[in-house]
Scaffold this motif. Sequence first.
Motif, PDB file in Angstrom:
ATOM      1  N   ALA A   3      45.645 -22.031-102.551  1.00 32.30           N
ATOM      2  CA  ALA A   3      44.753 -21.834-101.408  1.00 32.30           C
ATOM      3  C   ALA A   3      44.067 -20.481-101.459  1.00 32.30           C
ATOM      4  CB  ALA A   3      45.542 -21.991-100.112  1.00 32.30           C
ATOM      5  N   ALA A   4      44.699 -19.514-102.127  1.00 28.95           N
ATOM      6  CA  ALA A   4      44.118 -18.178-102.227  1.00 28.95           C
ATOM      7  C   ALA A   4      43.074 -18.074-103.334  1.00 28.95           C
ATOM      8  CB  ALA A   4      45.227 -17.144-102.461  1.00 28.95           C
TER       9      ALA A   4
ATOM     10  N   PHE B 260      53.482 -25.787-102.379  1.00 35.24           N
ATOM     11  CA  PHE B 260      54.288 -26.002-103.580  1.00 35.24           C
ATOM     12  C   PHE B 260      55.540 -25.144-103.407  1.00 35.24           C
ATOM     13  CE2 PHE B 260      49.866 -26.677-104.681  1.00 35.24           C
ATOM     14  CZ  PHE B 260      49.912 -27.927-105.270  1.00 35.24           C
ATOM     15  N   THR B 261      56.657 -25.795-103.114  1.00 40.56           N
ATOM     16  CA  THR B 261      57.857 -25.079-102.705  1.00 40.56           C
ATOM     17  C   THR B 261      58.998 -25.315-103.683  1.00 40.56           C
ATOM     18  OG1 THR B 261      57.241 -25.250-100.373  1.00 40.56           O
ATOM     19  CG2 THR B 261      59.549 -24.779-100.853  1.00 40.56           C
ATOM     20  N   ALA B 262      59.680 -24.228-104.045  1.00 41.77           N
ATOM     21  CA  ALA B 262      60.882 -24.316-104.869  1.00 41.77           C
ATOM     22  C   ALA B 262      62.093 -24.413-103.952  1.00 41.77           C
ATOM     23  CB  ALA B 262      60.993 -23.091-105.764  1.00 41.77           C
ATOM     24  N   TYR B 263      62.985 -25.348-104.259  1.00 45.00           N
ATOM     25  CA  TYR B 263      64.208 -25.555-103.493  1.00 45.00           C
ATOM     26  C   TYR B 263      65.426 -25.360-104.398  1.00 45.00           C
ATOM     27  CZ  TYR B 263      61.641 -27.723 -99.597  1.00 45.00           C
ATOM     28  OH  TYR B 263      60.796 -27.963 -98.538  1.00 45.00           O
TER      29      TYR B 263
ATOM     30  N   SER C 220      57.540 -20.362-101.757  1.00 41.27           N
ATOM     31  CA  SER C 220      56.531 -21.381-101.477  1.00 41.27           C
ATOM     32  C   SER C 220      55.136 -20.805-101.695  1.00 41.27           C
ATOM     33  CB  SER C 220      56.668 -21.893-100.033  1.00 41.27           C
ATOM     34  OG  SER C 220      55.830 -23.009 -99.818  1.00 41.27           O
ATOM     35  N   ILE C 221      54.268 -21.607-102.288  1.00 39.81           N
ATOM     36  CA  ILE C 221      52.891 -21.198-102.564  1.00 39.81           C
ATOM     37  C   ILE C 221      51.948 -22.145-101.824  1.00 39.81           C
ATOM     38  CG2 ILE C 221      51.139 -20.838-104.344  1.00 39.81           C
ATOM     39  CD1 ILE C 221      53.475 -20.546-106.351  1.00 39.81           C
TER      40      ILE C 221
ATOM     41  N   LEU D  50      58.808 -28.890-105.555  1.00 35.03           N
ATOM     42  CA  LEU D  50      58.334 -30.071-104.842  1.00 35.03           C
ATOM     43  C   LEU D  50      57.060 -29.717-104.073  1.00 35.03           C
ATOM     44  CD1 LEU D  50      61.809 -31.146-103.496  1.00 35.03           C
ATOM     45  CD2 LEU D  50      60.457 -32.489-105.098  1.00 35.03           C
ATOM     46  N   ALA D  51      56.206 -30.689-103.901  1.00 36.79           N
ATOM     47  CA  ALA D  51      54.912 -30.447-103.250  1.00 36.79           C
ATOM     48  C   ALA D  51      54.813 -31.177-101.927  1.00 36.79           C
ATOM     49  CB  ALA D  51      53.772 -30.888-104.165  1.00 36.79           C
TER      50      ALA D  51
END
Length: 240
Positions: free
Chosen positions: A202-203, A224-227, A86-87, A70-71
């Motif tokens: 972002a990097a 951008f995170t995985a749950y 999370s990225i 999910l973003a």
Amino acid sequence: MTTFIGFDDVLDNPAWHSLTGVHARFAQVHGRAGRYQSDVAPFHALGTPEDPRSWADLATLVEPETEVMLAGLGGQARPGWEPTRSIPGVQLIDVALRAAPDPSAEVLGAKDVPEILDLIGRTQPGPYLSRTVELGTYLGLRDEGRLVAMAGERLHPPGFTEISAVCTDPAYRGKGLATRLVRAVAAGILDRGETPFLHTGAANTTAIRLYEKLGFELRRHVDFTAYRSTTRAGRPALRV
């Protein structure tokens, strides 16, 4: 009564507005939660992320123990769900892009998927699956028949289209191929009266500098995170 969806609402939740709009044919939806078919894209979305019922709908939509991506939710734990990774990313939008078709660019399709996946695997621009090519127009550049660069359209919320999968074979970098393809993909988007936007890590400062030079502007930072569900209460979706 027609409900007005504002600019910020759309771009703050582009996956949801794609799944419930232009990309509905690729969607699995249950209540306030949706996802792309598993061979199209790995993204999930919530219509109202602040509502615990959306997270309950998501648990119904996916199999138990499934990791969902999910973003823009801050990477924090939610009711019945915990973040696993999370990225940090950014979202940029076109404000001054000089779009132009490229006569050398080839429209890519299902027959090109093996080559596309090979290039994606070598360049790692982000997730790309066997049917991602169906989401929009993907363009490629070839050298002696070999696919060496590509870019295309992914999320498609109302009024906007995301440019994605921008990548170039390492041996061909520095030749302006990515610039040509971004401008060519954007030309098709602008011809439809829509605005191009895109996401990147972002990097990835090199890509961000390129996009800003082309005429994109930072709109917001986005995670951008995985749950993963902590309730093990999920079951398959009933509506496709």
